[in-house]
Design a protein around this motif. Structure first.
Motif, PDB file in Angstrom:
ATOM      1  N   TYR A  50       0.779  -1.258   0.039  1.00 48.91           N
ATOM      2  CA  TYR A  50      -0.075  -0.128   0.045  1.00 48.91           C
ATOM      3  C   TYR A  50       0.978   1.254  -0.113  1.00 48.91           C
ATOM      4  CZ  TYR A  50      -4.221  -2.885   0.680  1.00 48.91           C
ATOM      5  OH  TYR A  50      -5.421  -3.659   0.494  1.00 48.91           O
ATOM      6  N   TYR A  51       2.142   1.290  -0.315  1.00 50.49           N
ATOM      7  CA  TYR A  51       2.990   2.497  -0.512  1.00 50.49           C
ATOM      8  C   TYR A  51       2.281   3.275  -1.547  1.00 50.49           C
ATOM      9  CZ  TYR A  51       6.502   5.821  -0.489  1.00 50.49           C
ATOM     10  OH  TYR A  51       7.181   6.949  -0.702  1.00 50.49           O
ATOM     11  N   PRO A  52       1.966   4.605  -1.542  1.00 50.53           N
ATOM     12  CA  PRO A  52       1.268   5.539  -2.458  1.00 50.53           C
ATOM     13  C   PRO A  52       2.217   5.855  -3.671  1.00 50.53           C
ATOM     14  CG  PRO A  52       2.050   6.940  -0.711  1.00 50.53           C
ATOM     15  CD  PRO A  52       2.451   5.401  -0.179  1.00 50.53           C
ATOM     16  N   GLY A  53       2.857   4.898  -4.299  1.00 45.63           N
ATOM     17  CA  GLY A  53       3.759   5.322  -5.330  1.00 45.63           C
ATOM     18  C   GLY A  53       4.647   3.842  -5.839  1.00 45.63           C
ATOM     19  N   PRO A  54       5.513   4.140  -6.695  1.00 52.37           N
ATOM     20  CA  PRO A  54       6.415   2.940  -7.105  1.00 52.37           C
ATOM     21  C   PRO A  54       7.639   3.032  -6.259  1.00 52.37           C
ATOM     22  CG  PRO A  54       6.621   4.869  -8.518  1.00 52.37           C
ATOM     23  CD  PRO A  54       5.260   5.316  -7.779  1.00 52.37           C
ATOM     24  N   GLU A  55       8.203   1.884  -6.396  1.00 52.35           N
ATOM     25  CA  GLU A  55       9.567   1.465  -5.385  1.00 52.35           C
ATOM     26  C   GLU A  55      10.396   1.066  -6.335  1.00 52.35           C
ATOM     27  OE1 GLU A  55       7.695   0.744  -1.312  1.00 52.35           O
ATOM     28  OE2 GLU A  55       6.472  -0.504  -2.576  1.00 52.35           O
ATOM     29  N   LEU A  56      11.642   0.820  -5.734  1.00 49.61           N
ATOM     30  CA  LEU A  56      12.661   0.059  -6.478  1.00 49.61           C
ATOM     31  C   LEU A  56      13.519  -0.518  -5.435  1.00 49.61           C
ATOM     32  CD1 LEU A  56      14.536  -0.851  -9.026  1.00 49.61           C
ATOM     33  CD2 LEU A  56      15.737   1.526  -8.472  1.00 49.61           C
ATOM     34  N   ASP A  57      13.721  -2.053  -5.388  1.00 48.51           N
ATOM     35  CA  ASP A  57      14.631  -2.636  -4.253  1.00 48.51           C
ATOM     36  C   ASP A  57      15.942  -2.228  -4.737  1.00 48.51           C
ATOM     37  OD1 ASP A  57      16.171  -4.994  -3.802  1.00 48.51           O
ATOM     38  OD2 ASP A  57      14.566  -4.984  -2.399  1.00 48.51           O
ATOM     39  N   LEU A  58      16.853  -1.759  -3.605  1.00 48.90           N
ATOM     40  CA  LEU A  58      18.209  -1.627  -3.709  1.00 48.90           C
ATOM     41  C   LEU A  58      19.148  -2.686  -3.549  1.00 48.90           C
ATOM     42  CD1 LEU A  58      18.210   1.856  -1.924  1.00 48.90           C
ATOM     43  CD2 LEU A  58      18.662   1.326  -4.160  1.00 48.90           C
ATOM     44  N   GLY A  59      18.656  -3.883  -3.284  1.00 44.99           N
ATOM     45  CA  GLY A  59      19.461  -4.926  -3.508  1.00 44.99           C
ATOM     46  C   GLY A  59      20.167  -5.405  -2.173  1.00 44.99           C
ATOM     47  N   ARG A  60      20.938  -6.557  -2.203  1.00 41.58           N
ATOM     48  CA  ARG A  60      21.657  -6.917  -0.830  1.00 41.58           C
ATOM     49  C   ARG A  60      22.691  -6.316  -0.346  1.00 41.58           C
ATOM     50  NH1 ARG A  60      21.854 -11.573   2.428  1.00 41.58           N
ATOM     51  NH2 ARG A  60      23.608 -12.297   2.964  1.00 41.58           N
ATOM     52  N   ASP A  61      23.350  -5.848  -1.150  1.00 41.52           N
ATOM     53  CA  ASP A  61      24.735  -4.941  -0.665  1.00 41.52           C
ATOM     54  C   ASP A  61      24.237  -3.695  -0.002  1.00 41.52           C
ATOM     55  OD1 ASP A  61      27.669  -4.699  -0.683  1.00 41.52           O
ATOM     56  OD2 ASP A  61      26.964  -2.823  -1.805  1.00 41.52           O
ATOM     57  N   THR A  62      23.375  -3.082  -0.526  1.00 41.92           N
ATOM     58  CA  THR A  62      23.170  -1.664   0.085  1.00 41.92           C
ATOM     59  C   THR A  62      22.214  -2.127   1.434  1.00 41.92           C
ATOM     60  OG1 THR A  62      22.922  -0.345  -2.018  1.00 41.92           O
ATOM     61  CG2 THR A  62      21.527   0.271  -0.262  1.00 41.92           C
ATOM     62  N   SER A  63      21.264  -3.159   1.263  1.00 38.62           N
ATOM     63  CA  SER A  63      20.702  -3.519   2.538  1.00 38.62           C
ATOM     64  C   SER A  63      21.616  -3.851   3.791  1.00 38.62           C
ATOM     65  CB  SER A  63      19.655  -4.769   2.335  1.00 38.62           C
ATOM     66  OG  SER A  63      18.708  -4.365   1.366  1.00 38.62           O
ATOM     67  N   LEU A  64      22.672  -4.644   3.381  1.00 36.81           N
ATOM     68  CA  LEU A  64      23.814  -4.849   4.281  1.00 36.81           C
ATOM     69  C   LEU A  64      24.626  -3.888   4.788  1.00 36.81           C
ATOM     70  CD1 LEU A  64      25.067  -8.579   2.913  1.00 36.81           C
ATOM     71  CD2 LEU A  64      23.442  -8.037   4.871  1.00 36.81           C
ATOM     72  N   ARG A  65      24.810  -2.943   3.977  1.00 35.33           N
ATOM     73  CA  ARG A  65      25.419  -1.769   4.559  1.00 35.33           C
ATOM     74  C   ARG A  65      24.481  -0.870   5.393  1.00 35.33           C
ATOM     75  NH1 ARG A  65      28.404   0.411  -0.906  1.00 35.33           N
ATOM     76  NH2 ARG A  65      29.556   1.954   0.687  1.00 35.33           N
ATOM     77  N   LEU A  66      23.104  -0.672   5.016  1.00 34.11           N
ATOM     78  CA  LEU A  66      22.350  -0.088   6.023  1.00 34.11           C
ATOM     79  C   LEU A  66      22.290  -0.871   7.290  1.00 34.11           C
ATOM     80  CD1 LEU A  66      20.368   2.100   6.453  1.00 34.11           C
ATOM     81  CD2 LEU A  66      18.655   0.561   5.345  1.00 34.11           C
ATOM     82  N   ASP A  67      22.319  -1.906   7.260  1.00 35.80           N
ATOM     83  CA  ASP A  67      22.273  -2.699   8.602  1.00 35.80           C
ATOM     84  C   ASP A  67      23.491  -2.619   9.462  1.00 35.80           C
ATOM     85  OD1 ASP A  67      21.110  -4.760  10.378  1.00 35.80           O
ATOM     86  OD2 ASP A  67      22.543  -6.197   9.616  1.00 35.80           O
ATOM     87  N   GLU A  68      24.600  -2.377   8.721  1.00 34.30           N
ATOM     88  CA  GLU A  68      26.031  -2.087   9.388  1.00 34.30           C
ATOM     89  C   GLU A  68      25.677  -0.876  10.123  1.00 34.30           C
ATOM     90  OE1 GLU A  68      29.033  -2.092   6.740  1.00 34.30           O
ATOM     91  OE2 GLU A  68      29.045  -4.277   6.508  1.00 34.30           O
ATOM     92  N   PHE A  69      25.126   0.191   9.441  1.00 38.87           N
ATOM     93  CA  PHE A  69      24.896   1.362  10.198  1.00 38.87           C
ATOM     94  C   PHE A  69      23.989   1.358  11.425  1.00 38.87           C
ATOM     95  CE2 PHE A  69      23.153   5.773  11.068  1.00 38.87           C
ATOM     96  CZ  PHE A  69      24.142   6.520  10.913  1.00 38.87           C
ATOM     97  N   PHE A  70      22.884   0.758  11.109  1.00 38.17           N
ATOM     98  CA  PHE A  70      21.994   0.222  12.304  1.00 38.17           C
ATOM     99  C   PHE A  70      22.590  -0.334  13.506  1.00 38.17           C
ATOM    100  CE2 PHE A  70      18.879  -2.340  13.984  1.00 38.17           C
ATOM    101  CZ  PHE A  70      17.431  -1.626  14.589  1.00 38.17           C
ATOM    102  N   ILE A  71      23.342  -1.261  13.189  1.00 32.81           N
ATOM    103  CA  ILE A  71      23.779  -2.172  14.213  1.00 32.81           C
ATOM    104  C   ILE A  71      24.851  -1.158  15.036  1.00 32.81           C
ATOM    105  CG2 ILE A  71      25.562  -3.647  14.773  1.00 32.81           C
ATOM    106  CD1 ILE A  71      24.451  -5.467  12.544  1.00 32.81           C
ATOM    107  N   GLN A  72      25.841  -0.444  14.247  1.00 31.13           N
ATOM    108  CA  GLN A  72      26.706   0.570  15.116  1.00 31.13           C
ATOM    109  C   GLN A  72      26.068   1.712  15.822  1.00 31.13           C
ATOM    110  OE1 GLN A  72      29.865   1.554  12.449  1.00 31.13           O
ATOM    111  NE2 GLN A  72      31.229   2.585  13.841  1.00 31.13           N
ATOM    112  N   HIS A  73      25.258   2.446  15.226  1.00 27.87           N
ATOM    113  CA  HIS A  73      24.674   3.565  15.563  1.00 27.87           C
ATOM    114  C   HIS A  73      23.258   3.791  16.457  1.00 27.87           C
ATOM    115  CE1 HIS A  73      28.289   5.437  13.954  1.00 27.87           C
ATOM    116  NE2 HIS A  73      28.022   4.654  12.648  1.00 27.87           N
TER     117      HIS A  73
END
Length: 230
Positions: A50-73
């Motif tokens: 139900y997001y009100p517009g189109p989306e684009l998956d950024l893939g595993r590498d970006t997801s894991l790098r975002l998770d690294e930031f989440f874990i650290q900070h």
């Protein structure tokens, strides 16, 4: 990809973990906007979320790098012990008020069917200059859980409850009270507990545009995690 020395700010949300605000989040936010522009044809609407517009998956590498930031900070502020799953995608809100499904006119949570001991968190990175396109608001139900569940079921079924706005939710209504709102700012990221009701504060929908270089482009992250023991 992300600022290695982020300045963290914590905005209190009554009854919940704080919202973590990080300005100057991406080292090169314009590169991500350019990536969105180049991949515009690959954006697609996912009717399941139900997001009100189109989306684009950024893939595993970006997801894991975002998770690294989440874990650290971020994880300690949100009560997380370790991440179970993570996803990242670009999103472009485009629907005008008359096009919205009733469920898209309400706030929502990112925590459906969580197992015991598992929590949810989300991130939004604002990738647009015009703050009028809207930040993010956090809400609490004004009625009991049974009433709130009924309101959400009715909206899912396409029924609009009395006292609800005809467009995007950007203020308190008959069933939800606005607790606080985080204004949008280019290259600002927010991280928050997915169990909080929230909604994009789109008070000027006429400004929405399908061009990622002009519209309400965001990078959205979603986390499932094991909760930290008390």
């Amino acid at each position: 990809m992300f600022n290695p020395r982020p300045q963290m700010r914590y905005v209190a949300i009554p009854g919940h973990a704080p919202c973590v605000v990080v300005d100057d989040f991406l080292r090169d936010p314009h590169a991500l906007v350019a990536q969105a522009v180049a991949a515009q044809a690959q954006f697609a609407v996912d009717p399941a979320n139900y997001y009100p517009g189109p989306e684009l998956d950024l893939g595993r590498d970006t997801s894991l790098r975002l998770d690294e930031f989440f874990i650290q900070h971020v994880r300690r502020a949100l009560g997380a012990q370790r991440t179970v799953s993570v996803a990242a995608r670009l999103a472009l809100a485009t629907l005008q008020p008359a096009e919205l499904h009733p469920l898209q006119r309400l706030c929502h949570r990112d925590c459906a069917e969580l197992a015991p001991g598992v929590g949810a968190a989300a991130a939004v990175v604002y990738l647009f200059d015009d703050a009028r396109l809207g930040g993010t608001g956090f809400y609490r139900p004004t009625q009991g859980p049974e009433h709130t569940a009924r309101v959400l079921r009715d909206a899912h079924a396409g029924r609009v409850s009395p006292g609800h706005a005809d467009g995007y939710l950007s203020a308190s209504n008959a069933d939800f009270e606005l607790l606080c709102a985080i204004p949008a700012r280019f290259n600002r990221a927010i991280f928050y507990d997915g169990e909080i009701f929230h909604a994009a504060q789109i008070a000027a929908p006429a400004l929405l545009h399908p061009d990622p270089a002009r519209g309400r482009l965001t990078m959205n992250g979603f986390f499932r995690f094991r909760k930290r023991s008390a």
